[in-house]
Design a protein around this motif. Sequence first.
Motif, PDB file in Angstrom:
ATOM      1  N   SER A 206       0.843  -1.201   0.198  1.00 49.81           N
ATOM      2  CA  SER A 206       0.336  -0.147  -0.105  1.00 49.81           C
ATOM      3  C   SER A 206       0.860   1.298   0.128  1.00 49.81           C
ATOM      4  O   SER A 206       1.772   1.975   1.048  1.00 49.81           O
ATOM      5  N   SER A 207       1.065   2.032  -0.970  1.00 46.53           N
ATOM      6  CA  SER A 207       1.708   2.788  -0.806  1.00 46.53           C
ATOM      7  C   SER A 207       1.307   4.243  -1.463  1.00 46.53           C
ATOM      8  O   SER A 207       1.954   5.636  -2.063  1.00 46.53           O
ATOM      9  N   VAL A 208      -0.890   4.534  -2.003  1.00 44.66           N
ATOM     10  CA  VAL A 208      -1.012   5.416  -2.304  1.00 44.66           C
ATOM     11  C   VAL A 208      -2.247   5.267  -1.513  1.00 44.66           C
ATOM     12  O   VAL A 208      -3.373   4.555  -1.241  1.00 44.66           O
ATOM     13  N   PRO A 209      -2.416   6.676  -0.761  1.00 48.63           N
ATOM     14  CA  PRO A 209      -3.285   7.271  -0.225  1.00 48.63           C
ATOM     15  C   PRO A 209      -5.049   7.255  -1.243  1.00 48.63           C
ATOM     16  O   PRO A 209      -4.755   7.494  -1.838  1.00 48.63           O
ATOM     17  N   LEU A 210      -5.520   6.760  -0.423  1.00 46.74           N
ATOM     18  CA  LEU A 210      -6.867   7.335  -0.648  1.00 46.74           C
ATOM     19  C   LEU A 210      -7.756   8.536  -0.218  1.00 46.74           C
ATOM     20  O   LEU A 210      -8.226   8.414   1.264  1.00 46.74           O
ATOM     21  N   ILE A 211      -7.079   9.161  -0.922  1.00 42.99           N
ATOM     22  CA  ILE A 211      -7.740  11.187  -0.730  1.00 42.99           C
ATOM     23  C   ILE A 211      -9.821  11.116  -0.788  1.00 42.99           C
ATOM     24  O   ILE A 211      -9.871  10.710  -1.578  1.00 42.99           O
ATOM     25  N   THR A 212      -9.741  11.962   0.602  1.00 44.65           N
ATOM     26  CA  THR A 212     -10.880  11.893   1.184  1.00 44.65           C
ATOM     27  C   THR A 212     -11.222  13.241   0.888  1.00 44.65           C
ATOM     28  O   THR A 212     -12.798  13.172   1.166  1.00 44.65           O
ATOM     29  N   GLY A 213     -10.954  13.899   0.941  1.00 42.11           N
ATOM     30  CA  GLY A 213     -10.723  15.127   1.077  1.00 42.11           C
ATOM     31  C   GLY A 213     -11.427  15.692   3.121  1.00 42.11           C
ATOM     32  O   GLY A 213     -11.391  16.978   3.411  1.00 42.11           O
ATOM     33  N   GLN A 214     -11.264  14.906   3.383  1.00 43.87           N
ATOM     34  CA  GLN A 214     -11.452  14.496   5.210  1.00 43.87           C
ATOM     35  C   GLN A 214     -10.290  15.192   6.342  1.00 43.87           C
ATOM     36  O   GLN A 214      -9.019  14.707   5.779  1.00 43.87           O
ATOM     37  N   ARG A 215      -9.461  16.679   6.519  1.00 46.44           N
ATOM     38  CA  ARG A 215      -8.141  16.404   6.814  1.00 46.44           C
ATOM     39  C   ARG A 215      -8.474  15.629   8.104  1.00 46.44           C
ATOM     40  O   ARG A 215      -7.018  15.404   8.669  1.00 46.44           O
ATOM     41  N   ILE A 216      -8.844  15.165   8.606  1.00 42.19           N
ATOM     42  CA  ILE A 216      -8.931  14.301  10.314  1.00 42.19           C
ATOM     43  C   ILE A 216      -8.310  12.724   9.328  1.00 42.19           C
ATOM     44  O   ILE A 216      -7.157  12.351  10.201  1.00 42.19           O
ATOM     45  N   VAL A 217      -8.463  12.479   8.179  1.00 42.65           N
ATOM     46  CA  VAL A 217      -8.354  11.196   7.873  1.00 42.65           C
ATOM     47  C   VAL A 217      -7.069  11.373   7.026  1.00 42.65           C
ATOM     48  O   VAL A 217      -6.643  10.941   7.065  1.00 42.65           O
ATOM     49  N   ASP A 218      -7.194  12.509   6.116  1.00 43.26           N
ATOM     50  CA  ASP A 218      -6.036  12.279   4.926  1.00 43.26           C
ATOM     51  C   ASP A 218      -4.899  13.126   6.106  1.00 43.26           C
ATOM     52  O   ASP A 218      -3.725  12.656   5.110  1.00 43.26           O
ATOM     53  N   THR A 219      -4.637  13.785   7.081  1.00 36.33           N
ATOM     54  CA  THR A 219      -3.019  14.643   7.212  1.00 36.33           C
ATOM     55  C   THR A 219      -3.300  13.677   8.360  1.00 36.33           C
ATOM     56  O   THR A 219      -1.642  12.699   9.253  1.00 36.33           O
ATOM     57  N   MET A 220      -4.189  13.341   9.559  1.00 37.04           N
ATOM     58  CA  MET A 220      -3.416  12.453  11.159  1.00 37.04           C
ATOM     59  C   MET A 220      -3.616  10.850  10.573  1.00 37.04           C
ATOM     60  O   MET A 220      -3.221  10.596  11.305  1.00 37.04           O
ATOM     61  N   PRO A 222      -4.409   7.933   7.664  1.00 32.33           N
ATOM     62  CA  PRO A 222      -5.171   8.412   6.479  1.00 32.33           C
ATOM     63  C   PRO A 222      -4.987   6.512   5.986  1.00 32.33           C
ATOM     64  O   PRO A 222      -4.329   5.801   7.170  1.00 32.33           O
ATOM     65  N   ILE A 223      -6.148   6.565   5.270  1.00 35.49           N
ATOM     66  CA  ILE A 223      -5.562   5.179   4.840  1.00 35.49           C
ATOM     67  C   ILE A 223      -5.537   5.156   3.482  1.00 35.49           C
ATOM     68  O   ILE A 223      -5.876   6.345   2.382  1.00 35.49           O
ATOM     69  N   ALA A 224      -4.997   4.078   3.020  1.00 35.48           N
ATOM     70  CA  ALA A 224      -4.113   3.612   1.250  1.00 35.48           C
ATOM     71  C   ALA A 224      -4.752   2.961   0.889  1.00 35.48           C
ATOM     72  O   ALA A 224      -6.130   2.669   1.161  1.00 35.48           O
ATOM     73  N   LYS A 225      -5.120   3.078  -0.386  1.00 34.30           N
ATOM     74  CA  LYS A 225      -6.098   2.668  -1.685  1.00 34.30           C
ATOM     75  C   LYS A 225      -5.495   1.029  -1.299  1.00 34.30           C
ATOM     76  O   LYS A 225      -4.518   0.574  -1.482  1.00 34.30           O
ATOM     77  N   GLY A 226      -6.575   0.347  -1.457  1.00 30.30           N
ATOM     78  CA  GLY A 226      -6.458  -1.426  -0.382  1.00 30.30           C
ATOM     79  C   GLY A 226      -6.312  -1.795   0.776  1.00 30.30           C
ATOM     80  O   GLY A 226      -5.869  -2.678   1.083  1.00 30.30           O
ATOM     81  N   GLY A 227      -6.380  -0.569   1.673  1.00 32.14           N
ATOM     82  CA  GLY A 227      -5.939  -0.297   2.811  1.00 32.14           C
ATOM     83  C   GLY A 227      -7.820  -0.861   3.684  1.00 32.14           C
ATOM     84  O   GLY A 227      -8.503  -0.988   3.177  1.00 32.14           O
ATOM     85  N   THR A 228      -7.884  -1.168   4.938  1.00 30.44           N
ATOM     86  CA  THR A 228      -8.455  -1.767   5.554  1.00 30.44           C
ATOM     87  C   THR A 228      -8.952  -0.593   6.678  1.00 30.44           C
ATOM     88  O   THR A 228      -8.172   0.114   6.961  1.00 30.44           O
ATOM     89  N   ALA A 229     -10.366  -0.225   6.974  1.00 33.33           N
ATOM     90  CA  ALA A 229     -10.106   1.126   8.435  1.00 33.33           C
ATOM     91  C   ALA A 229     -11.649   0.463   9.449  1.00 33.33           C
ATOM     92  O   ALA A 229     -12.672  -0.037   8.167  1.00 33.33           O
ATOM     93  N   ALA A 230     -11.603   0.878  10.149  1.00 33.74           N
ATOM     94  CA  ALA A 230     -12.836   0.231  10.953  1.00 33.74           C
ATOM     95  C   ALA A 230     -13.124   1.821  12.001  1.00 33.74           C
ATOM     96  O   ALA A 230     -12.364   2.792  11.755  1.00 33.74           O
ATOM     97  N   ILE A 231     -14.339   1.860  11.908  1.00 33.63           N
ATOM     98  CA  ILE A 231     -15.204   3.136  12.088  1.00 33.63           C
ATOM     99  C   ILE A 231     -16.452   2.123  12.916  1.00 33.63           C
ATOM    100  O   ILE A 231     -17.275   2.419  12.865  1.00 33.63           O
TER     101      ILE A 231
END
Length: 584
Positions: A206-220, A222-231
């Motif tokens: 995983s070397s490319v971010p999934l850009i969301t435009g949400q500051r707390i996600v993209d900056t603090m 981040p999730i990569a393309k092909g990554g996994t996240a839980a909310i």
Amino acid sequence: MSENVIYSINGPVVMVRGTKDFSMQEMVYVGEDRLIGEVISMNEEKTTIQVYENTTGLSPREPVYTTGAPICATLGPGMLAGIFDGIERPLKAIEEQSGAFIAAGADVPSLDPAHKWEVTLQVKPGDTLEGGMVFATCPETELILHKSMVPPGEGGTVLSVVPNGSYTVEDVLVTYEDRKGEKKELKLAQRWPIRTARPVLERLASSVPLITGQRIVDTMFPIAKGGTAAIPGGFGTGKTMTQHQLAKWCDADIIVYIGCGERGNEMTQVLEEFGELIDPKSGQPLTARTVLIANTSNMPVAAREASIYTGVTIAEYYRDMGYHVAIMADSTSRWAEALREISGRLEEMPAEEGFPAYLPSRISQFYERAGYMQNQNGTYGSVSIIGAVSPQGADFSEPVTQNTKRFVRCFWALDKTLAYSRHYPSINWNTSYSEYVEDLEKWYKDNVGPKFLKYRQEITNILTEENHLMEIVKLIGEDVLPDDQRLTLELARVVRVGFLQQNAFHADDTYVPLKKQMLMMRCILHLYHKAGALVQMNVPLSSILESGLCDKLIKMKYDIPNDRYDLFDQYYKEIDDALARIGG
């Protein structure tokens, strides 16, 4: 037809004596209404079938019909802009056939068999076919070109090809001879078992971010393309709204939204919002690149369990075409509850809180189907999975949250205190984390700025220091702190309110480019360092706060449009001039 008949019914679980004609994970039709079911257990005495429809009215001695194949998803043009239930039955077509409620045994093709697509063939007689190879294309929507591929594991030599033109998903487009000398046909659509991951050539880092435009996600975090996240988050903390925002703005090519066990009004909101929202990249409705799977809480519990696999199979299919796909699963807790109910009906030995002992392996099987892949046809695509978790009472120690945490690399913990104070996204910066930061370091340096991660670390340090200082403040008050620590608290407020908090209803704040995110951090840190230097020179903090610079930076996200980065220079100048006057 099988000679087997039902002898026991326990909700969505049906028992049949013996194992004649059955095989594990085989799709079967149960009863005279031909309800869709799946074989989930077999022994010498009986076969256990999980039924994906309401079994009310089903009675013993009704027959069970075998199909000889596992439960499969029909994959082809027509899925985008569609809404399906957990086993890929089209809800709009069912409504036209039987009204607002799904009739027992409703048998409607997943894809419209009468719709004609403008097909362009990509092969000719004599060509060699390999698994994953694109043999035909057609515009599925104005945003997505559908690429019909040779099913994995198949291939041979092309014998005949139809001319370019209008065809349905049932028309034969290519006839070929496989490696065994048998003649086979290719159509626009193919079928694939939902519980089997589609094969790939190679899984990539995983070397490319999934850009969301949400500051707390993209900056603090981040999730990569092909990554996994839980909310994870309790009731009312904004799990669904966070997923809506990510689905609207992330830079994935295709969104697969799985409403797994949530309330019907939430799926209605998704349908209404996505239908009205215009995709910022293309100007077309967002539904033109969205697949919706609606398996609400009043639908059969077994179908809720299958909906997760249906959604990820559709995502893998588009990934094989070379697209980047994002899955929004809302909520995996309802899916786990379906597993628990079915396990209880089977009288299996329960594990913690009644969940089955195999809960961790089921969760891992789902999340491991994410990844950034090189496909069999040489293209590159990804499946990113973002799953909401709904722990009762916001108790993150419960089994679903803890087991999900083991298998995801991004954890966005929602906080009810933030949500109730109208701070959105209500992601708690003290309990959340992302393991992708180091993987994405090179991308950020090359594409955003060499100091992006340095600024991020400094912002993180301010928030961490605030967390420590607040423990002192709660005990003895803020007035006893020295000015340098009070300055840290004030700048932490600027970070929280001016940077981490985001307004989804403001045109310039609902989506923020990475470049602006970096410049906002730089501006906040510029004030922090300059003001810190004055405090060290014994300039009273009160005079710095009275300048109004902190409040001005909080409003910076609204006052600077996303395409006017030059305005940041004015902010630096105002900060320098104001602090120069204060410092004498």
